[in-house]
Structures are given as structure tokens and as C-alpha cells.
Motif scaffolding. Sequence first.
Motif, PDB file in Angstrom:
ATOM      1  N   GLU A  73       0.825  -1.213   0.000  1.00 39.70           N
ATOM      2  CA  GLU A  73       0.000   0.000   0.000  1.00 39.70           C
ATOM      3  C   GLU A  73       0.858   1.261   0.000  1.00 39.70           C
ATOM      4  O   GLU A  73       0.385   2.330  -0.414  1.00 39.70           O
ATOM      5  N   ALA A  74       2.117   1.128   0.446  1.00 36.70           N
ATOM      6  CA  ALA A  74       3.026   2.276   0.435  1.00 36.70           C
ATOM      7  C   ALA A  74       3.630   2.505  -0.943  1.00 36.70           C
ATOM      8  O   ALA A  74       4.423   3.441  -1.127  1.00 36.70           O
ATOM      9  N   GLY A  75       3.295   1.646  -1.913  1.00 39.12           N
ATOM     10  CA  GLY A  75       3.783   1.818  -3.276  1.00 39.12           C
ATOM     11  C   GLY A  75       5.071   1.076  -3.570  1.00 39.12           C
ATOM     12  O   GLY A  75       5.671   1.276  -4.633  1.00 39.12           O
ATOM     13  N   LEU A  76       5.504   0.195  -2.666  1.00 34.87           N
ATOM     14  CA  LEU A  76       6.733  -0.558  -2.879  1.00 34.87           C
ATOM     15  C   LEU A  76       6.472  -1.811  -3.707  1.00 34.87           C
ATOM     16  O   LEU A  76       5.367  -2.368  -3.686  1.00 34.87           O
ATOM     17  N   PHE A  77       7.507  -2.241  -4.433  1.00 34.18           N
ATOM     18  CA  PHE A  77       7.444  -3.502  -5.162  1.00 34.18           C
ATOM     19  C   PHE A  77       7.640  -4.620  -4.145  1.00 34.18           C
ATOM     20  O   PHE A  77       8.700  -4.744  -3.538  1.00 34.18           O
ATOM     21  N   VAL A  78       6.607  -5.443  -3.948  1.00 28.86           N
ATOM     22  CA  VAL A  78       6.647  -6.520  -2.956  1.00 28.86           C
ATOM     23  C   VAL A  78       6.324  -7.830  -3.643  1.00 28.86           C
ATOM     24  O   VAL A  78       5.395  -7.914  -4.447  1.00 28.86           O
ATOM     25  N   SER A  79       7.101  -8.859  -3.299  1.00 27.36           N
ATOM     26  CA  SER A  79       6.874 -10.189  -3.868  1.00 27.36           C
ATOM     27  C   SER A  79       6.899 -11.220  -2.748  1.00 27.36           C
ATOM     28  O   SER A  79       7.813 -11.229  -1.916  1.00 27.36           O
ATOM     29  N   ALA A  80       5.877 -12.061  -2.701  1.00 25.93           N
ATOM     30  CA  ALA A  80       5.829 -13.168  -1.736  1.00 25.93           C
ATOM     31  C   ALA A  80       6.107 -14.456  -2.497  1.00 25.93           C
ATOM     32  O   ALA A  80       5.358 -14.819  -3.403  1.00 25.93           O
ATOM     33  N   VAL A  81       7.201 -15.144  -2.149  1.00 25.37           N
ATOM     34  CA  VAL A  81       7.634 -16.315  -2.909  1.00 25.37           C
ATOM     35  C   VAL A  81       7.458 -17.581  -2.086  1.00 25.37           C
ATOM     36  O   VAL A  81       7.389 -17.543  -0.845  1.00 25.37           O
ATOM     37  N   ASN A  82       7.435 -18.686  -2.778  1.00 25.44           N
ATOM     38  CA  ASN A  82       7.318 -19.987  -2.124  1.00 25.44           C
ATOM     39  C   ASN A  82       8.558 -20.252  -1.261  1.00 25.44           C
ATOM     40  O   ASN A  82       9.684 -20.110  -1.735  1.00 25.44           O
ATOM     41  N   PRO A  83       8.393 -20.620   0.017  1.00 20.34           N
ATOM     42  CA  PRO A  83       9.542 -20.871   0.892  1.00 20.34           C
ATOM     43  C   PRO A  83      10.516 -21.905   0.338  1.00 20.34           C
ATOM     44  O   PRO A  83      11.712 -21.864   0.642  1.00 20.34           O
ATOM     45  N   HIS A  84       9.998 -22.837  -0.483  1.00 22.64           N
ATOM     46  CA  HIS A  84      10.869 -23.879  -1.057  1.00 22.64           C
ATOM     47  C   HIS A  84      11.941 -23.270  -1.959  1.00 22.64           C
ATOM     48  O   HIS A  84      13.066 -23.759  -2.027  1.00 22.64           O
ATOM     49  N   LEU A  85      11.589 -22.181  -2.646  1.00 23.55           N
ATOM     50  CA  LEU A  85      12.554 -21.520  -3.520  1.00 23.55           C
ATOM     51  C   LEU A  85      13.696 -20.913  -2.710  1.00 23.55           C
ATOM     52  O   LEU A  85      14.864 -20.973  -3.109  1.00 23.55           O
ATOM     53  N   ILE A  86      13.363 -20.334  -1.576  1.00 28.31           N
ATOM     54  CA  ILE A  86      14.383 -19.734  -0.718  1.00 28.31           C
ATOM     55  C   ILE A  86      15.238 -20.831  -0.075  1.00 28.31           C
ATOM     56  O   ILE A  86      16.467 -20.700   0.013  1.00 28.31           O
ATOM     57  N   LYS A  87      14.601 -21.893   0.338  1.00 28.01           N
ATOM     58  CA  LYS A  87      15.321 -22.974   1.003  1.00 28.01           C
ATOM     59  C   LYS A  87      16.402 -23.563   0.097  1.00 28.01           C
ATOM     60  O   LYS A  87      17.507 -23.884   0.551  1.00 28.01           O
ATOM     61  N   ASN A  88      16.085 -23.699  -1.185  1.00 27.63           N
ATOM     62  CA  ASN A  88      17.031 -24.309  -2.121  1.00 27.63           C
ATOM     63  C   ASN A  88      17.991 -23.307  -2.754  1.00 27.63           C
ATOM     64  O   ASN A  88      18.807 -23.678  -3.600  1.00 27.63           O
ATOM     65  N   PHE A  89      17.881 -22.060  -2.355  1.00 28.40           N
ATOM     66  CA  PHE A  89      18.731 -21.033  -2.955  1.00 28.40           C
ATOM     67  C   PHE A  89      20.051 -20.913  -2.200  1.00 28.40           C
ATOM     68  O   PHE A  89      20.087 -20.827  -0.970  1.00 28.40           O
ATOM     69  N   GLY A  90      21.158 -20.907  -2.964  1.00 26.05           N
ATOM     70  CA  GLY A  90      22.477 -20.619  -2.398  1.00 26.05           C
ATOM     71  C   GLY A  90      22.981 -21.646  -1.405  1.00 26.05           C
ATOM     72  O   GLY A  90      23.732 -21.294  -0.487  1.00 26.05           O
ATOM     73  N   ASN A  91      22.572 -22.907  -1.569  1.00 25.62           N
ATOM     74  CA  ASN A  91      23.067 -23.941  -0.655  1.00 25.62           C
ATOM     75  C   ASN A  91      24.435 -24.451  -1.117  1.00 25.62           C
ATOM     76  O   ASN A  91      24.614 -25.599  -1.512  1.00 25.62           O
ATOM     77  N   ASN A  92      25.426 -23.559  -1.086  1.00 22.53           N
ATOM     78  CA  ASN A  92      26.769 -23.923  -1.534  1.00 22.53           C
ATOM     79  C   ASN A  92      27.768 -23.928  -0.376  1.00 22.53           C
ATOM     80  O   ASN A  92      28.945 -23.654  -0.543  1.00 22.53           O
ATOM     81  N   THR A  93      27.260 -24.199   0.819  1.00 20.60           N
ATOM     82  CA  THR A  93      28.131 -24.266   1.980  1.00 20.60           C
ATOM     83  C   THR A  93      27.722 -25.443   2.850  1.00 20.60           C
ATOM     84  O   THR A  93      26.551 -25.836   2.864  1.00 20.60           O
ATOM     85  N   ILE A  94      28.684 -26.019   3.570  1.00 17.75           N
ATOM     86  CA  ILE A  94      28.383 -27.149   4.456  1.00 17.75           C
ATOM     87  C   ILE A  94      27.920 -26.652   5.827  1.00 17.75           C
ATOM     88  O   ILE A  94      27.446 -27.436   6.638  1.00 17.75           O
ATOM     89  N   ARG A  95      28.077 -25.352   6.070  1.00 18.20           N
ATOM     90  CA  ARG A  95      27.629 -24.796   7.341  1.00 18.20           C
ATOM     91  C   ARG A  95      26.131 -24.521   7.279  1.00 18.20           C
ATOM     92  O   ARG A  95      25.617 -24.005   6.295  1.00 18.20           O
ATOM     93  N   LYS A  96      25.436 -24.875   8.339  1.00 14.41           N
ATOM     94  CA  LYS A  96      24.001 -24.642   8.408  1.00 14.41           C
ATOM     95  C   LYS A  96      23.729 -23.523   9.410  1.00 14.41           C
ATOM     96  O   LYS A  96      23.669 -23.753  10.615  1.00 14.41           O
ATOM     97  N   ILE A  97      23.615 -22.315   8.873  1.00 10.65           N
ATOM     98  CA  ILE A  97      23.346 -21.150   9.711  1.00 10.65           C
ATOM     99  C   ILE A  97      21.851 -20.870   9.649  1.00 10.65           C
ATOM    100  O   ILE A  97      21.316 -20.554   8.590  1.00 10.65           O
ATOM    101  N   LYS A  98      21.186 -21.001  10.776  1.00 10.68           N
ATOM    102  CA  LYS A  98      19.736 -20.808  10.809  1.00 10.68           C
ATOM    103  C   LYS A  98      19.398 -19.779  11.880  1.00 10.68           C
ATOM    104  O   LYS A  98      19.094 -20.110  13.020  1.00 10.68           O
ATOM    105  N   THR A  99      19.491 -18.509  11.501  1.00  9.85           N
ATOM    106  CA  THR A  99      19.067 -17.414  12.376  1.00  9.85           C
ATOM    107  C   THR A  99      18.223 -16.464  11.549  1.00  9.85           C
ATOM    108  O   THR A  99      18.303 -16.455  10.313  1.00  9.85           O
ATOM    109  N   ASP A 100      17.419 -15.652  12.211  1.00  9.03           N
ATOM    110  CA  ASP A 100      16.573 -14.714  11.486  1.00  9.03           C
ATOM    111  C   ASP A 100      17.380 -13.720  10.652  1.00  9.03           C
ATOM    112  O   ASP A 100      17.054 -13.478   9.483  1.00  9.03           O
ATOM    113  N   PRO A 101      18.459 -13.115  11.195  1.00 10.87           N
ATOM    114  CA  PRO A 101      19.268 -12.198  10.366  1.00 10.87           C
ATOM    115  C   PRO A 101      19.885 -12.893   9.155  1.00 10.87           C
ATOM    116  O   PRO A 101      19.925 -12.329   8.053  1.00 10.87           O
TER     117      PRO A 101
END
Length: 288
Positions: A73-101
Motif C-alpha cells: 500500500e506504500a507503493g513498494l514492489f513486494v513479492s511473496a515467494v514460495n519458501p521452497h525456492l528460498i530454502k534451495n537457494f544458495g546452498n553452496n556451503t556445508i555450514r548450516k546457519i539458521k538465524t533470522d538475520p
Amino acid sequence: MLNAVGIDVSKGRSTVAVLQPGGVVIHKPFDVSHNSKDLHDLAHYLVTLDGETRVVMESTGRYHEPILHALSEAGLFVSAVNPHLIKNFGNNTIRKIKTDPADAKKIARYTLDNWTSLREYSAMDTTRTELKTLNSQFSFFMKQKISAKANLIALLDETYPGVNKLFNSPTRPDGSEKWVDYAYSFWHVNCVLDSGLKAFTERYKSFCKRHGYNCQPDKPAQIYEQAKALVPVAPKDSIYKELIQDSIKQLNLISQHVEQLRKKMDELASTLPEYNTVRSMYCVGPSL
């Protein structure tokens, strides 16, 4: 300048990260509560960023909706994507960092890498969200309808066994069924037999006329003969009459609500661009 905003959504709170190409951090990840003031402040901050800004968040049931609507509503470009796409993105490390930041930064990097293919949230997404909500309510009340119908049949098996199989008329648009309406008036076998065939025939004709059903000439006699062979296990008294008629009222109320939901869903779905294409497919009807 491109500003990629990644938002990791939680219930009542989200973590926001802002990156630019090359991994430049514009703002250290920070938390935002889903209240009007914080969301207004976030929208104002993002709008004032220099360059083009795109916001991406995961579609997480209902938790993401307050922040999604506020930013859109503020006029910003907003996109809501399937969580599966984010989960499989950039998995090129053996470290599993799972924090909100860390998750917010990952979503921001996903935004940069998929900048040109992101689909902006629109009114069509609101329509689909409304359809999901209606479908959830439809499923809930359908379960209640099935339970209410099973309870009614169990009661009638004690007073008028097999009454639910007397007619094959389809369910009406308002959710009513002929056997249910019939059972409200003739809730016990003796309601048919006590007055004799002639009187029952007149009562049956009146019932059909009152409810708008077709009255086949030979149907009253068939029903009467079938009733003579039945053995009810419950007496014809006011207790069973009240139980059965109250159950029928409850079933009719639920059935009517189910059909209203079905109609609303079809009307809402018809506004979507893919509706006519899907309906033109073989064997696809309104319910499907």
C-alpha cells in the motif's frame, strides 16, 4: 542503484535485511513488530532509499500478510515467494546457519539474483488468498455437514430405517435434499401407516407441493408398502420427534451455509484470468 530487501517473517515480528549488488549491506538486519507504527516507519524508510527497491518475503500462511499489505500500500514492489525456492537457494556451503538475520540476508541475495523474474504482489494475489480462506471454511463446514447427516441417519434408523434411500433427487442449490425434508414431516414409520394409504397419499402430495418437489403418482403407494415392512425400535413420541426435527434444522442450516460458500468461491474464482481456461478442460466443473 538496486536495493534488495529480504524479510524473514515470523508470527507478529519480522527481520529485515537490505543489500545492494556485491553483497553491500545497506542496513544491518533489524526486527520489526507487526504493529501499525513500526510497519509505517519501515515503509517510510524503504521508500526513501535511493535507487530502485524491491522487497521479497516468504509466503508463510498468514503471518506475512500484515507486512506485505503495509509495504504494498506504500507503493513498494513486494513479492511473496514460495519458501521452497528460498530454502534451495544458495546452498553452496556445508555450514548450516539458521538465524533470522542470516535468513533475511539470504532472501535479500535471492532478490538480487532473481531481480528481473520477481512477480509483484497484486490484487489477484488478494483474490487467491481470499479463495484459500473460503476453501478452509468450506472444508470445515463440510465436515460438520457430514457429521450432522450421519447423526440424523443414526436417529432415523431407530424410527424410520432406510428413509434416506427413498429418493434419488439431487441436492438443491440451497443445500436442501428431498429425503431430509420428507423425514421432517414423516419422521416415524407410523406417521405413514397410522392414517392409511389414502390419507398418506394426500399428505405426501401436500408435502411435495409445499416444498416444490415433483409428485410421481405411484410413489405414495411404494413408500406405504415399504413402510409396512419396516420395524422401528423407538416409539412414536415427542422426544424422538424433537430430536429428529432439531437435527434436521441443524443439518439444513449447515447445508445452506456450505452452498453459499461454494457459490462465493465460484464467483470469486471467475474473476481470475485462468478461470475460463480451467473450466474449459474436460471433466472440470464448478466444484473442482
